[in-house]
Structure formats: C-alpha cells, structure tokens
Design a protein around this motif. Structure first.
Motif, PDB file in Angstrom:
ATOM      1  N   VAL A  60       0.802  -1.227   0.000  1.00 14.12           N
ATOM      2  CA  VAL A  60       0.000   0.000   0.000  1.00 14.12           C
ATOM      3  C   VAL A  60       0.835   1.278   0.000  1.00 14.12           C
ATOM      4  N   ALA A  61       2.088   1.243   0.479  1.00  9.27           N
ATOM      5  CA  ALA A  61       2.877   2.482   0.551  1.00  9.27           C
ATOM      6  C   ALA A  61       4.311   2.179   0.943  1.00  9.27           C
ATOM      7  N   SER A  75      -4.455   5.037  -1.316  1.00 11.04           N
ATOM      8  CA  SER A  75      -3.890   3.844  -1.910  1.00 11.04           C
ATOM      9  C   SER A  75      -5.011   2.880  -2.260  1.00 11.04           C
ATOM     10  N   HIS A 331       2.780  -0.466  -8.270  1.00 14.09           N
ATOM     11  CA  HIS A 331       1.597  -0.909  -7.543  1.00 14.09           C
ATOM     12  C   HIS A 331       0.505  -1.204  -8.562  1.00 14.09           C
TER      13      HIS A 331
END
Length: 430
Positions: A60-61, A75, A331
C-alpha cells in the motif's frame, strides 16, 4: 498513457461470459491458460474476493511517503480505495476510504497532512486511526432527530485492515489472523527484497501513473517470463542487461509459487557480446546500436547481491524494480478484467549524494510508462489482451521448459508462470 478502447462487435469465445461456476480449466492443465481468466467479469469478481480481499499481503505504501504524524496517502488494495495514515503515536494505519455513514470516499487528495479526516457529504469525522470521533447534530436539534441513545461511535469507525511493515515497505490485508509478512514472502524472495530495502531511509524521487488495457495478471506473467525479455527488448539484449548466455535466474518462491525474481548479472563490458547463432534467434538485436551518453549504463555496485538487475513480483500487487541503480516500486490496481492502473514510485536512499540521485534519475528513463523498456511491455500486453478478448480461440500455450513448475535455471522457460497458475487455480477453485 494508455486507455481502454471500446470495441463494438467482435467474436466471443465460449466461456468468456459464462458464470464462474460453469468454468473448467482445460484438460492440458498447467500447460495452457484459458482466455476467460483474462476476460470474464465473474472470474474478476472472484479474484477480488479471494485474492485481493483474501489471505494475501497487499503493498500500500512506502513509509517514506508518510514520514510524519498526520501524513497520509490514498492507496488501493485490489480495486478497493484505502487510506494509509501515520498517527500521532507514530503507528501506520490502513483503513477503507469509505465513510461509515453513507459510503462516500472521504479522502479526495492523493497525499497530504491532516489532524483528522472529514467526510465532505455530512461532515462525519475520523481520527488518524480510522475511529469515528464526531457526528454533526448527533443529538438532534431542540431534542428532535439525531442518533438513537444507544448509538456508540466506537462501533461505527472505518473498516480497518491488518498492517505489516518491513524495512520501510507497508503492506495491508483484509484477512484476519494473517501469517507474518516474512512467512508470506518466503526466504527466496526476502533475499533480493532485503538487498533493496536494507532498512536505510528512503528518499522519494517521483511518481508515474498509467492505465494499461490488459488484465492485471499479465503483468505478473510478464515478469515471470524471461523468454520475452531476450526477444522483445532491444535495449536489454544490445546492452547486455538481460540476454541469453548471461548469468541469470528466474526464481519462484518454493512455498506458494506466486512470488518471483527475474535476475541477471551484466558483464563488465558496456555492449553485449552475442555470438552469431544467438543473434539469428533475437530479431530485437540491432548491430551498431550505441549510446550518445554512455553514463546511462554505468553500474555502481552498491547492493549485497550477485545481480545487476532484479525485477521482483510479490503477489498480488507489487513489483520491486532494481534495474542497475534505478529503484522503484510498481503498484498494480486492477480495473475490471480488461484494464489495470499502474502506480509507480521511484526512490533512492536518504544518504545518496547529489551525483547518485542524478544517476538514478538518468537511469530511470529505462522505466516508467514510456521508458525504453516499459513502453514495449505495455504494447505487448495490450496486443495479448486484444487477442484473447476478440478471438474465437479459447486458450494459450505455456509449454516452454516442459513440465517444470517453479524456479528455472535458464531463460527459455515458463516454469514460474505455471507455478503462479497452480496456486491461482487452488485459491480460485478451478
């Protein structure tokens, strides 16, 4: 930037629009892939439920994107919008970007710093951990209206996800009692993951975003397919970044078969040395192709790794790229069966010199939606999606390297793709 075309008409092969319960994998087993895994709406819905919302850790990050209390980032886990937030106590929290009241996506900016999150529709407010903290007119006006007396804020916060971090990388999961991140990633994958993410503080260098008109699984396949790398990419083979004959590996994790590392060691020469027989097999090899600025392919040996290039796939939504000295994560955000969005974050290390930062940015032209390598992959996957979506043929062949499943000791292999689909079939019930 690529976008999906709307096609009127065209052929639809049997099974592509069938209910998921009626679908059966072809008799050839792992040596074929049915077209409906890329095109079926019902299959895609099950993937969201069983894979992205199932027992997986989703990237997610990077922690460097939310370094301070109050920092946040929008996200995704699969197609589901989430917020990654750094609370006052330093903890990282991930929760759905959906107001508990009427379902509005309350976080509208890509990143920023907040003391709280307030839904724009009815101004319900949440703290940095996703707890409901305020409701306008909760007790009504003049003793009329408002919430019932038994309404409790603590019972109506945002949907929270499990969170795990490793060396500055943040993962989240909808699953309860998820196994540890380290157990999920497996030792084979952690070896090269930790070569990039050593625990040193990261410096964010920039972002890309693009849409690809292809199914999300094709990106995993592409980076478990060293065969294409020696044939499609002129830049790879001319400059020896990944070429048949180099010391290379296609590693699949031995626990699940869903993660992988495509790796290669570049020779000390700038240009590849390729014998005449191999040149005949590689139409992408262009004799006399040279660089105007040869600094572009300088390799500073800064990693605890035998490889100069590693492209790592972490199921279901993360690519870790280390191409020479350019570093990044990609991502994957699925966008229906025929489309996906790719979010790119390029980075270096906080202790990099200005010269090293310029070097990473220079080499970054290899990557990104229009990079010397990325552009060709995007086009190829678009062509595949068009083929499987429009044709009446109903399956593809993956027979390179025979029946081998998992890690391959050569580049002319599809063993890692077969390993991925072995696990996929078990989870999806095919």
């Amino acid at each position: 930037m690529y976008s999906c075309e709307t096609i009127i008409g065209g052929a639809a092969a049997s099974g592509k629009n069938a209910p998921v319960e009626s679908l059966a994998w072809p008799e050839e087993g792992l040596q074929t892939i049915p077209d409906w895994v890329y095109t079926s709406e019902s299959v895609y819905a099950r993937e969201v439920e069983r894979i992205f919302h199932g027992r997986t850790w989703n990237f997610v990050a990077l922690e460097a994107e939310v370094p301070n209390a109050g920092d946040y980032k929008r996200s995704y886990v699969g197609p589901t919008p989430v917020v990654v937030s750094r609370a006052e106590d330093g903890s990282i929290n991930v929760f759905e970007n959906r107001c508990a009241h009427r379902g509005a996506e309350f976080c509208r900016h890509s990143r920023g710093n907040n003391k709280e999150f307030v839904c724009p529709y009815h101004q319900w407010s949440y703290d940095l951990k996703g707890n409901l903290q305020g409701i306008p007119f909760k007790r009504g006006v003049n003793r009329q209206g408002g919430m019932p007396k038994d309404f409790r804020n603590e019972q109506h916060g945002l949907r929270k996800l499990a969170v795990a971090t490793r060396n500055g990388v943040v993962f989240a999961s909808f699953a309860s009692e998820m196994e540890s991140l380290e157990a999920y990633l497996t030792p084979e994958i952690l070896k090269d993951f930790d070569a990039v993410f050593t625990g040193k503080r990261l410096r964010i260098l920039g972002f890309y975003k693009n849409e690809l008109p292809c199914n999300w699984k094709m990106y995993h396949e592409n980076l478990k397919d060293p065969y294409h790398a020696t044939l499609l990419h002129s830049f790879l083979v001319v400059f020896g970044l990944l070429v048949a004959g180099n010391r290379s590996a296609m590693v699949a994790d031995s626990k699940y078969g869903i993660h992988g590392t495509m790796a290669s060691a570049k020779s000390d020469t700038l240009y590849a040395s390729v014998d005449e027989d191999k040149k005949k097999e590689m139409r992408s090899f262009h004799e006399g192709m040279t660089l105007r600025d040869e600094r572009f392919l300088e390799f500073v040996k800064e990693f605890d790794s035998e490889w100069s290039v590693t492209m790592q796939t972490i199921w279901p939504n993360l690519i870790v790229q280390r191409e020479m000295n350019t570093l990044g994560v990609r991502h994957i955000v699925p966008n229906g069966p025929n489309s996906m969005v790719m979010l790119w974050t390029m980075f270096g290390y906080e202790d990099d010199s200005d010269e090293m930062t310029r070097h990473r940015l220079r080499q970054g032209n290899l990557m990104g939606p229009a990079g010397f390598l990325g552009l060709e992959d995007n086009e190829a996957m678009k062509f595949v999606q068009e083929g499987v979506r429009r044709s009446v043929t109903d399956r593809s062949i993956i027979r390179l390297d025979g029946d081998k499943v998992g890690t391959a000791d050569n580049l002319i292999s599809e063993a890692a793709i077969r390993a991925m689909y072995k696990h996929y079939r078990e989870v999806m019930g095919f």
